[in-house]
Structure formats: C-alpha cells, structure tokens
Design a protein around this motif. Structure first.
Motif, PDB file in Angstrom:
ATOM      1  N   VAL A  82       0.843  -1.192   0.000  1.00 30.88           N
ATOM      2  CA  VAL A  82       0.000   0.000   0.000  1.00 30.88           C
ATOM      3  C   VAL A  82       0.884   1.251   0.000  1.00 30.88           C
ATOM      4  CG1 VAL A  82      -1.579   1.382   1.420  1.00 30.88           C
ATOM      5  CG2 VAL A  82      -2.053  -1.045   1.026  1.00 30.88           C
ATOM      6  N   ALA A  83       1.925   1.261   0.846  1.00 26.27           N
ATOM      7  CA  ALA A  83       2.846   2.406   0.887  1.00 26.27           C
ATOM      8  C   ALA A  83       3.565   2.569  -0.445  1.00 26.27           C
ATOM      9  CB  ALA A  83       3.854   2.225   2.023  1.00 26.27           C
ATOM     10  N   GLU A  84       3.995   1.460  -1.033  1.00 25.13           N
ATOM     11  CA  GLU A  84       4.658   1.507  -2.337  1.00 25.13           C
ATOM     12  C   GLU A  84       3.752   2.140  -3.387  1.00 25.13           C
ATOM     13  OE1 GLU A  84       6.218  -1.592  -5.813  1.00 25.13           O
ATOM     14  OE2 GLU A  84       5.473  -2.376  -3.906  1.00 25.13           O
ATOM     15  N   ALA A  85       2.514   1.673  -3.447  1.00 28.62           N
ATOM     16  CA  ALA A  85       1.574   2.172  -4.457  1.00 28.62           C
ATOM     17  C   ALA A  85       1.259   3.644  -4.243  1.00 28.62           C
ATOM     18  CB  ALA A  85       0.297   1.336  -4.418  1.00 28.62           C
ATOM     19  N   LEU A  86       1.082   4.053  -2.974  1.00 27.49           N
ATOM     20  CA  LEU A  86       0.703   5.436  -2.696  1.00 27.49           C
ATOM     21  C   LEU A  86       1.845   6.406  -2.983  1.00 27.49           C
ATOM     22  CD1 LEU A  86      -1.441   4.959   0.539  1.00 27.49           C
ATOM     23  CD2 LEU A  86      -2.239   5.668  -1.720  1.00 27.49           C
ATOM     24  N   LEU A  87       3.075   6.037  -2.641  1.00 20.41           N
ATOM     25  CA  LEU A  87       4.195   6.939  -2.931  1.00 20.41           C
ATOM     26  C   LEU A  87       4.418   7.035  -4.438  1.00 20.41           C
ATOM     27  CD1 LEU A  87       6.467   8.799  -2.160  1.00 20.41           C
ATOM     28  CD2 LEU A  87       7.920   6.806  -1.762  1.00 20.41           C
ATOM     29  N   ARG A  88       4.325   5.927  -5.141  1.00 21.26           N
ATOM     30  CA  ARG A  88       4.488   5.980  -6.596  1.00 21.26           C
ATOM     31  C   ARG A  88       3.408   6.867  -7.217  1.00 21.26           C
ATOM     32  NH1 ARG A  88       4.543   0.898  -7.526  1.00 21.26           N
ATOM     33  NH2 ARG A  88       6.821   0.700  -7.570  1.00 21.26           N
ATOM     34  N   HIS A  89       2.185   6.740  -6.693  1.00 16.78           N
ATOM     35  CA  HIS A  89       1.059   7.527  -7.207  1.00 16.78           C
ATOM     36  C   HIS A  89       1.232   9.015  -6.894  1.00 16.78           C
ATOM     37  CE1 HIS A  89      -3.087   8.640  -8.127  1.00 16.78           C
ATOM     38  NE2 HIS A  89      -3.228   9.111  -6.901  1.00 16.78           N
ATOM     39  N   ARG A  90       1.546   9.336  -5.652  1.00 18.30           N
ATOM     40  CA  ARG A  90       1.609  10.739  -5.240  1.00 18.30           C
ATOM     41  C   ARG A  90       2.850  11.448  -5.776  1.00 18.30           C
ATOM     42  NH1 ARG A  90      -2.343  12.717  -2.654  1.00 18.30           N
ATOM     43  NH2 ARG A  90      -3.751  11.461  -1.358  1.00 18.30           N
ATOM     44  N   SER A  91       3.920  10.717  -6.031  1.00 19.53           N
ATOM     45  CA  SER A  91       5.133  11.348  -6.568  1.00 19.53           C
ATOM     46  C   SER A  91       5.096  11.438  -8.086  1.00 19.53           C
ATOM     47  CB  SER A  91       6.373  10.555  -6.132  1.00 19.53           C
ATOM     48  OG  SER A  91       6.415   9.291  -6.781  1.00 19.53           O
ATOM     49  N   GLY A  92       4.034  10.938  -8.699  1.00 15.42           N
ATOM     50  CA  GLY A  92       3.943  10.982 -10.154  1.00 15.42           C
ATOM     51  C   GLY A  92       5.037  10.193 -10.842  1.00 15.42           C
ATOM     52  N   GLY A  93       5.512   9.146 -10.160  1.00 14.96           N
ATOM     53  CA  GLY A  93       6.556   8.317 -10.741  1.00 14.96           C
ATOM     54  C   GLY A  93       7.948   8.869 -10.578  1.00 14.96           C
ATOM     55  N   HIS A  94       8.107   9.975  -9.823  1.00 13.09           N
ATOM     56  CA  HIS A  94       9.430  10.590  -9.661  1.00 13.09           C
ATOM     57  C   HIS A  94      10.266   9.890  -8.592  1.00 13.09           C
ATOM     58  CE1 HIS A  94       8.876  13.854 -12.459  1.00 13.09           C
ATOM     59  NE2 HIS A  94       7.729  14.190 -11.894  1.00 13.09           N
ATOM     60  N   ALA A  95       9.690   8.935  -7.883  1.00 14.32           N
ATOM     61  CA  ALA A  95      10.445   8.139  -6.911  1.00 14.32           C
ATOM     62  C   ALA A  95      10.485   6.697  -7.390  1.00 14.32           C
ATOM     63  CB  ALA A  95       9.803   8.222  -5.534  1.00 14.32           C
ATOM     64  N   GLU A  96      11.620   6.056  -7.206  1.00 17.18           N
ATOM     65  CA  GLU A  96      11.750   4.634  -7.510  1.00 17.18           C
ATOM     66  C   GLU A  96      11.356   3.868  -6.241  1.00 17.18           C
ATOM     67  OE1 GLU A  96      15.282   1.394  -8.399  1.00 17.18           O
ATOM     68  OE2 GLU A  96      15.619   3.506  -8.895  1.00 17.18           O
ATOM     69  N   VAL A  97      10.226   3.215  -6.263  1.00 13.19           N
ATOM     70  CA  VAL A  97       9.648   2.643  -5.051  1.00 13.19           C
ATOM     71  C   VAL A  97       9.546   1.127  -5.168  1.00 13.19           C
ATOM     72  CG1 VAL A  97       7.845   2.919  -3.332  1.00 13.19           C
ATOM     73  CG2 VAL A  97       8.183   4.706  -5.043  1.00 13.19           C
ATOM     74  N   THR A  98       9.934   0.451  -4.086  1.00 12.54           N
ATOM     75  CA  THR A  98       9.863  -1.007  -4.010  1.00 12.54           C
ATOM     76  C   THR A  98       9.335  -1.377  -2.636  1.00 12.54           C
ATOM     77  OG1 THR A  98      11.854  -1.105  -5.397  1.00 12.54           O
ATOM     78  CG2 THR A  98      11.185  -3.147  -4.323  1.00 12.54           C
ATOM     79  N   SER A  99       8.735  -2.546  -2.538  1.00 16.67           N
ATOM     80  CA  SER A  99       8.351  -3.069  -1.228  1.00 16.67           C
ATOM     81  C   SER A  99       8.714  -4.541  -1.162  1.00 16.67           C
ATOM     82  CB  SER A  99       6.850  -2.874  -0.967  1.00 16.67           C
ATOM     83  OG  SER A  99       6.069  -3.699  -1.818  1.00 16.67           O
ATOM     84  N   ALA A 100       8.897  -5.032   0.060  1.00 11.52           N
ATOM     85  CA  ALA A 100       9.266  -6.434   0.242  1.00 11.52           C
ATOM     86  C   ALA A 100       8.904  -6.862   1.655  1.00 11.52           C
ATOM     87  CB  ALA A 100      10.761  -6.642  -0.023  1.00 11.52           C
ATOM     88  N   GLY A 101       8.983  -8.172   1.894  1.00 18.37           N
ATOM     89  CA  GLY A 101       8.660  -8.719   3.205  1.00 18.37           C
ATOM     90  C   GLY A 101       9.680  -9.743   3.658  1.00 18.37           C
ATOM     91  N   SER A 102       9.835  -9.880   4.976  1.00 17.53           N
ATOM     92  CA  SER A 102      10.757 -10.885   5.517  1.00 17.53           C
ATOM     93  C   SER A 102      10.203 -12.292   5.340  1.00 17.53           C
ATOM     94  CB  SER A 102      11.033 -10.607   6.995  1.00 17.53           C
ATOM     95  OG  SER A 102       9.813 -10.574   7.733  1.00 17.53           O
ATOM     96  N   HIS A 103       8.871 -12.430   5.368  1.00 18.02           N
ATOM     97  CA  HIS A 103       8.195 -13.705   5.138  1.00 18.02           C
ATOM     98  C   HIS A 103       7.010 -13.446   4.212  1.00 18.02           C
ATOM     99  CE1 HIS A 103      10.386 -14.326   8.918  1.00 18.02           C
ATOM    100  NE2 HIS A 103      10.424 -15.618   8.585  1.00 18.02           N
TER     101      HIS A 103
END
Length: 255
Positions: free
Chosen positions: A128-149
């Motif tokens: 959710v954080a990945e999608a929202l930052l990519r959306h609000r920055s207009g693609g100007h941030a390179e955003v990734t998300s991941a999990g330990s499990h």
C-alpha cells in the motif's frame, strides 16, 4: 476604551518552547521511536523523557502504541497533521497575516530517490505504501516493497482499498521477499512493521532508515474498515514524506 492586554502564548508554543520537548518533537518528526531510543538520542534520563512524552501525549501531539514485536514495549508517533494545525493557529494568534497555508507537497525533483518499504508479509502495509508513494510522486520516486516472510498473494482488502479510495490497481502484483533485493541500493529504507524492523538486513550505500509503527490490519477483526483506516494513515505519512524526498530549493531535509 482600554485595550485588553495580550493573551498568553498558544498551547503549542508553551509546549514546544521547552528544550527537551522540542528535541522530542524533532526526533519523532521523521519516524516512530521507543523510549530507550529517545533517551539515547537526547542523552537525558528516562524519567525526564517519559515525563515530557506524557505532556505531549496529553496535548494530543504524540500517540503511543504497543510494539507488535514485544508487547512490553511501545512506539511513540508524532501526529504531523495536528502539529501543522497547531502551527497555523499559532501564526494566526499573533497576527492574521501570519496564518500559515499548506505548503506544496514537494519541490521540483532534482533526482529520483529510491525508497524501500518493508513489512513481514508484503501483502498489505508495504505494498500500500509503495503504491501510494508511486502515485503521489507521479513516478518521480523509484519505489519497491518487500517482506521478511512474503505471503503468496496481496491481501484482497489491500487491493480493494487502493482501487476504491485511490483508483490504483495492484491486482496483478505479487509479494516480494527480502532475499530478492540482494545487491540493491536504496536512499531510504522504511519499515512499517515492528517485527520486520528487528530483522531488516543492512543495505549498501548507507540508506536512511525510518520506522512507521503501523499495526497489521489483517490482524484486526474489523475487516475491510481496518484496511481503510490503515491506508489513510499510510497516505498521511507518505504525503509528509514527499517534502523530505523532494525538498524545495531553499530547504534541505535530512532525517
């Protein structure tokens, strides 16, 4: 007719003017911290730090929540929205011309910051954080998300809330594991889960590490409304992160 004397300073000024409380506000402005971390940062006794935290909590500027990693511990969080309102009211109390207006979300991007969001399953909070930052920055941030499990799939409520509230489609996205990011470099690594914060590996390039202590909405019996509230909280934090990632030319923000 006699003019009445000036009123005392607004509550926010009285609170923030104390050195210890100002340092607490400054420390919490960039992420959630535990008491022992605040004690180490401020170099003050724990009882003094706890006393001033209580005052800030009583004013509604700071909140606390139990750690999902260790229930005996708590994370403290600064409500930046409430601080912004208090600052605006402070300016207006001195003179109407000093009323503060909301700043623009970000300056003109001078580069493309890379941001990694982490939670345990990478099925709700971090995507959710990945999608929202990519959306609000207009693609100007390179955003990734991941999990330990990582889970097998994104939680359907996370997919739904992004579609309904923000018109973002992540239905085809799959959770990623931390092991898929070997060798990657990031400017910011932001953990949204108390458990993953404890096992987050070191990344090359010395990224700035921030922590957002956000409970897992999947563990809340409220169902979809819990995801809606969680997405709203993450969106608020993402909006306040943008001026840090993209400072205006006259400012430099370093957590």
């Amino acid at each position: 007719m006699e003019l009445s004397g000036p009123a005392g300073p607004p509550p926010f000024v009285r609170l923030a003017a104390h050195e210890v409380r100002w340092r607490l506000l400054s420390a919490l402005a960039h992420g959630d911290l535990r008491v022992r971390e605040l004690v180490a940062l401020l170099g003050e006794p724990q009882n003094l730090v706890s006393y001033h935290l209580r005052l800030l909590r009583s004013a509604g500027l700071v909140t606390a929540c139990r750690s999902s990693f260790d229930g005996r511990d708590s994370y403290y969080h600064l409500d930046l929205e409430r601080c912004a309102d208090a600052l605006a009211a402070t300016g207006a109390a001195l003179h109407p011309a000093l009323r503060l207006f909301p700043a623009e979300a970000a300056g003109t991007p001078a580069g493309t910051p890379s941001v990694l969001f982490l939670c345990t399953g990478n099925s709700a909070r971090s995507p959710v954080a990945e999608a929202l930052l990519r959306h609000r920055s207009g693609g100007h941030a390179e955003v990734t998300s991941a999990g330990s499990h990582p889970k097998a799939h994104l939680h359907p409520h996370a997919v739904r809330v992004l579609r309904l509230r923000y018109d973002i489609d992540v239905a085809d996205q799959r959770p990623r594991g931390l092991d898929t990011l070997t060798g990657r470099r990031f400017d910011y690594v932001i953990s949204l889960c108390d458990k993953v914060r404890e096992v987050c590996p070191d990344f090359g390039g010395h990224p700035r590490r921030l922590h957002w202590s956000i409970p897992d909405p999947a563990a809340d019996q409220d169902g979809y409304p819990a995801f809606d509230r969680t997405a709203a909280e993450i969106d608020t934090r993402v909006r306040h992160l943008q001026p840090v990632l993209f400072p205006t030319p006259h400012q430099e923000v370093r957590p």
